[in-house]
Design an enzyme around this catalytic site. Structure first.
Site, PDB file in Angstrom:
ATOM      1  N   LYS A  45     -12.473   9.489 -18.825  1.00  0.00           N
ATOM      2  CA  LYS A  45     -11.734   8.926 -19.960  1.00  0.00           C
ATOM      3  C   LYS A  45     -12.682   8.535 -21.093  1.00  0.00           C
ATOM      4  CE  LYS A  45      -9.123   5.356 -18.884  1.00  0.00           C
ATOM      5  NZ  LYS A  45      -8.178   4.283 -19.282  1.00  0.00           N
ATOM      6  N   SER A  46     -13.759   7.845 -20.727  1.00  0.00           N
ATOM      7  CA  SER A  46     -14.673   7.368 -21.766  1.00  0.00           C
ATOM      8  C   SER A  46     -15.223   8.536 -22.568  1.00  0.00           C
ATOM      9  CB  SER A  46     -15.855   6.638 -21.130  1.00  0.00           C
ATOM     10  OG  SER A  46     -15.403   5.595 -20.351  1.00  0.00           O
ATOM     11  N   SER A 190     -20.594  -4.787 -23.721  1.00  0.00           N
ATOM     12  CA  SER A 190     -19.386  -3.979 -23.893  1.00  0.00           C
ATOM     13  C   SER A 190     -19.715  -2.681 -24.600  1.00  0.00           C
ATOM     14  CB  SER A 190     -18.346  -4.758 -24.706  1.00  0.00           C
ATOM     15  OG  SER A 190     -17.379  -3.866 -25.226  1.00  0.00           O
ATOM     16  N   ASP A 337     -14.870  -1.810 -14.098  1.00  0.00           N
ATOM     17  CA  ASP A 337     -13.681  -1.012 -13.789  1.00  0.00           C
ATOM     18  C   ASP A 337     -13.478  -0.813 -12.286  1.00  0.00           C
ATOM     19  OD1 ASP A 337     -12.937  -0.713 -16.382  1.00  0.00           O
ATOM     20  OD2 ASP A 337     -13.750   1.315 -16.618  1.00  0.00           O
TER      21      ASP A 337
END
Ligand code: DC
Length: 685
Positions: A45-46, A190, A337
């Site tokens: 996804k990233s 982040s 995650d």
């Protein structure tokens, strides 16, 4: 929409009530079905989000293969189209994007990022550089996630961002335009904040600098560099400094590897459900993304990372016994995650596992910290939040997990973690409501579960492993000279002729030889010597982990002591099968055996599980047998009944029992001389 829980079909691990959407609202998962086979998770996804945004900014036409098929990424795909990029895509083919600064513009209509925090934060960085106002909105869960952490740097760069309340909650408006570079240190580790600032920096005057105290996933930097951006990355202690200047990006062909965060669900499931063996192939293997593997290994799980091309790897996981508690530092899994599924592993483990500094979980798709405490409690274990830490007192074995009814709370990872708990919890059914949210990241999750828990060929899973390239700890590459890379696995019961045959074979081929039985024997000897009960798993595993083992052609040393003769005594022969049945001991020694093969560029390796577990893709596998009377005669130094007793324990233990690999050559050595046997083996090489 109302749905009722369905009843599983016999032998199936999942039943579902389709509530009209692409995934059912409520599923019933049946536990205890082993998972076996090979699976590929959706495109990461990233990487997918970033590939779309970079393609939109690049001057020309880019092609993206393997894009994530989840809803989050589909939103970003729609978003770049709303911003003026030309996007074409089919059902399973590549996505083709024609972009460039000239094409892009602020969007007249609000862009709906639905559930995707990554999508919103990264898009905000791109939109900040486009003159005019764009509104980014989200679903109810995204609408309570704070955007102040990106609003602040973007505001300083010259693009005011406004949202609701003091934390700038979505929907947010971004007034983009002329930007200037800033030097920014995100208040929390982040990758999303870093990437947002870097995307804005692509259109900013002067230099943009992001300093990270803890290095987070580096996809944006890596992919921008590939697309020709003027970007530099320097290590800075545990963190990094990234420097970027306004850049013109080149179009690119992206090949998106599988998502390791999704792979974590199958890896953990394989570690918890007895009899499982799963390979998750072609996943992205950046160190910030596969930290969960090291966590599982520290818990004693049987997981290996098999390096593949271009920073990818196959993850190979098997059930290898029960897990032990551990301490998980947040820096081991920076995005956090994988905490939900690791929390399920911790719930099965012996002892109390601590996840340190995980307060950030409160502001994920749901308050994951609260959700995890509730899930663990529903599974029958104790969980507690102590300061910023999550502590889970495990139940000691997977099948002690209670079957329960849980609710995803709109969080895809909670739904998938609950699925893993249901699979691990022994016979019985669990119900998961709110399951449809899994479509945000893994629409094919249930299909893959059906496939892995269906009647897969028992050894199909491990056949795909590049065995002698396995270097789970060091990731060291094997020698490149193919002539040196032959790996021959010799297995068989006590007295079948393994040692004699493997020595002569290795000598004939000019290869090194490893007697793995001597490793188990040396550990058993050390336990007896130190007054440790051979059945004391933790104490014996500590020896297997820490002792210096030197296994030569004829000599065996442990911590410098020559035990070549001592390890053949009846006492050690008696203790060794007990020691060899301890999963954590096997884990440690298997790692050492794989490293040995990498360091020696192959060789002849003999034991009980070499062709099945240690090197499932050895070049040649041989399984030797001989009649019981002949084997007893060959091992006449063992006490009466000793060989039979050892055979029984070695063949019936839960962890990697003695077994012939499907593709091993079976060779009965009864009444045959060693030269004869070796000649026959040589014909197979
Ligand atoms: O080499 P050996 O037959 O003496 O082996 C000693 C013991 O070690 C044997 O009883 C089983 C165990 N062993 C094992 O479990 N796995 C191996 N790969 C090698 C040996």
């Amino acid at each position: 929409m109302t749905t009722q829980s369905g009843h599983p079909k016999p032998g199936d691990s999942v039943s579902e009530n389709t509530g009209g959407g692409p995934l059912p609202n409520t599923v019933t998962i049946r536990g205890a079905n082993a998972l076996r086979g090979t699976v590929r998770t959706p495109g990461d996804k990233s990487i997918s989000h970033r590939a779309l945004l970079i393609a939109a900014l690049a001057e020309g036409t880019s092609v993206i293969d393997g894009l994530s098929n989840g809803d989050d990424v589909a939103r970003t795909r729609n978003a770049i189209a709303a911003l003026g990029a030309e996007v074409t895509f089919g059902a399973n083919g590549p996505v083709v994007v024609t972009g460039g600064r000239e094409r892009l513009h602020a969007s007249a209509k609000a862009i709906d990022c639905a559930n995707s925090g990554t999508g919103m934060r990264l898009l905000a960085g791109v939109v900040a550089g486009l003159p005019g106002r764009t509104v980014l909105s989200g679903d109810s869960s995204l609408s309570v996630r704070p955007m102040d952490r990106i609003a602040e740097p973007l505001g300083l760069m010259g693009a005011p961002v406004n949202g609701r309340g003091e934390h700038c909650l979505p929907p947010i408006t971004i007034d983009g335009g002329a930007l200037r570079g800033i030097e920014w240190t995100p208040p929390v580790a982040s990758a999303q904040i870093k990437s947002c600032v870097l995307f804005a920096g692509l259109a900013a005057a002067g230099e943009t600098v992001v300093r990270e105290a803890v290095a987070t996933r580096a996809h944006t930097e890596e992919m921008l560099a590939t697309a020709g951006a003027d970007i530099r990355v320097e290590a800075d202690g545990a963190g990094r400094v990234v420097r970027l200047r306004a850049s013109r990006l080149e179009p690119h062909h992206f090949n998106v590897p599988g998502d390791p965060s999704q792979a974590a669900f199958w890896v953990v499931a394989a570690c918890l459900v007895p009899g499982s063996a799963v390979t998750v192939e072609h996943v992205y293997a950046g160190p910030e993304r596969i930290g969960f593997v090291a966590v599982l290994q520290a818990m004693g799980a049987d997981v290996a990372v098999v390096p593949g091309p271009e920073g990818t790897a196959d993850l190979v996981a098997r059930f290898g016994g029960f897990l032990d508690a551990t301490v998980v530092e947040a820096s081991a899994i920076p995005s956090l995650d994988e905490v939900p599924v690791l929390a399920v592993a911790a719930t099965t483990a012996r002892g109390t596992t601590t996840f340190k500094d995980v307060a950030e979980l409160r502001i994920k798709e749901t308050d994951r910290l609260a959700a995890l405490v509730d899930l663990v409690t529903a599974l029958g274990a104790r969980a507690e939040i102590v300061g910023d830490d999550l502590q889970i007192e495990g139940l000691g074995a997977p099948d002690r997990l209670a079957h329960t009814k849980s609710e995803s709370r709109g969080d895809h990872r909670m739904a998938m973690a609950a699925t893993v708990a249901a699979l691990a919890g022994g016979a019985g059914d669990s119900v998961i409501a709110g399951f449809e949210v899994v479509a945000t990241s893994y629409p094919g999750f249930l299909d893959d579960l059906h496939r892995l828990s269906g009647p897969a060929a028992p050894s199909a899973a491990i056949r795909d492993v590049g065995a002698h390239a396995v270097a789970p700890v060091t990731n060291r590459a094997p020698p490149t000279d193919p002539a040196q890379r032959v790996l021959i696995a010799i297995d068989g019961p006590a007295g079948s002729g393994k040692s004699t045959v493997s020595k002569l074979l290795a000598a004939r081929l000019g290869l090194e030889r490893l007697d793995t039985g001597a490793m188990y024997r040396a550990v058993a000897w050390a336990a007896l010597e130190r007054g440790i009960d051979p059945a004391d798993g933790q104490a014996v595993a500590a020896i297997a982990r820490n002792a210096r083992l030197e296994i030569g052609w004829t000599d065996t040393r442990i911590d410098g002591v020559d035990v070549s003769t001592a390890i053949r005594t009846p006492e050690v022969s008696q203790a060794v099968s007990v020691v060899a049945a301890i999963p954590a001991v096997r884990y440690e020694l298997v790692q050492r055996q794989r490293r040995w093969a990498v360091e020696h560029g192959g060789g002849v390796v003999e034991g009980r599980d070499i062709g099945t577990v240690v090197f499932p893709r050895a070049d040649v596998k041989v399984f030797l047998t001989a009649s019981a009377s002949e084997r007893t005669r060959r091992r006449r130094d063992e006490p009466p009944g000793g060989v039979a007793r050892r055979d029984r324990i070695d063949s019936t233990r839960a962890a990697s029992p003695l077994a012939k690999a499907d593709d091993a050559h079976l060779l009965d050595t009864t009444g045959r001389n060693v030269e004869d046997v070796v000649e026959e083996v040589l014909t197979w090489i």
